[in-house]
Design an enzyme around this catalytic site. Sequence first.
Site, PDB file in Angstrom:
ATOM      1  CG  ASP A 251      -0.252  -0.083   2.541  1.00  0.00           C
ATOM      2  OD1 ASP A 251       0.999  -0.188   2.555  1.00  0.00           O
ATOM      3  OD2 ASP A 251      -0.944  -0.067   3.581  1.00  0.00           O
ATOM      4  CG  ASP A 278      -3.242  -7.041   7.245  1.00  0.00           C
ATOM      5  OD1 ASP A 278      -3.917  -7.944   7.784  1.00  0.00           O
ATOM      6  OD2 ASP A 278      -2.492  -6.293   7.894  1.00  0.00           O
ATOM      7  CB  ALA A 312      -5.086  -1.509  13.313  1.00  0.00           C
TER       8      ALA A 312
END
Length: 378
Positions: A251, A278, A312
């Site tokens: 990313d 993810d 996260a």
Amino acid sequence: MTSESMTFRNGALFDGERLHFDQVMTFRNGVLAALAAEETAQIEGQVIDLNGDILCPGFVDLQVNGGGGAMFNDDPSVDSIRQIAEAHRRLGVASLLPTLITDTPEKTEAAVAAAIEAVRAGVPGVAGLHLEGPHLSVARKGAHDGALIRPMEDADLTMLIAAAEQLPCLKVTLAPESVSLQQVQALSDAGILVSLGHSNADFETCQRYAVAGARCVTHLFNAMSQLGNREPGLVGAALATGGLSAGVIADGIHVHPEVIRAAWAAKTAPGQIFLVSDAMAVAGTDQATFELEGRRITRTDGRLTLEDGTLAGADLDLTTAIRILVTHADVPLQEALAAATTYPASLIGQPVAQPLRAESMIRISSDLESCSWICSQG
């Protein structure tokens, strides 16, 4: 799926192995019937001009924590898996592993039962289950709840081996700090895909665990011992060990594109670097916040963070990951497409189907900004 012939032209055609230009791809009764140079091909049926777009098998994502507003940890049920799978299918994912991060034994058992039932019920796209924890290293816990991280016990090993017998694929992310070599050998012998991650283990230890049966590394560079000049760590083991493949969150935030470029050049075959999203609950939605086990996670400028700033999961889809590989890390398009399809599929023993089927194919825009299924039923 249509029973008519469909011929695709004027685009880049990826068959799972090679990227073809100036060729046409014809599906007859939904199955690939011909791939030939356009000047010599027999054009038949409905002709679809790709206008420079890419025709590619649907993506395979081995690390999906949530999507469509649902988090697997919050509700480890068949309904949750279905909601997550549907959200990611709209993002071009043909096959995925719903992923449970570190949680209680009871929640883990519920996740296993839900995945088994989802597979039995034929929930589209569900290829098995990924358990990311709880047998990790507290020192490299990342966004995982350190209070729930613990060593693997005999009961855990027995449960995992039993689960593997009922799932097409069971992937388990673990750390050498919490799992013995003998346990890894037993997991591997049972057909479980053992992935090293969330670990501070040194290079030699990681190599021993690869010999014992580990075949993968979870989110390369993140939550692991780093590549140093005197101690290569888990990063070095992932790159130097041919028997290890490694997922990467491309990313541009979790790993800098220049680091991805270097890793791609350094990776020892036959293991490959492959893409994972993810993804969390916000995937496929416009949600700005959500909660994970009572902890608030905020979505800002492509980042998902806890209140203390810890990453996260990721706000990522695999089309975007492919674009970042190609435009920022100089990975050839053919390899980037394989990293989202063939490499992860082969790792879980579900290679991209041959011959290809029309219902499994997606169309990716030439600017790598979006994708869509070529068959509405797909």
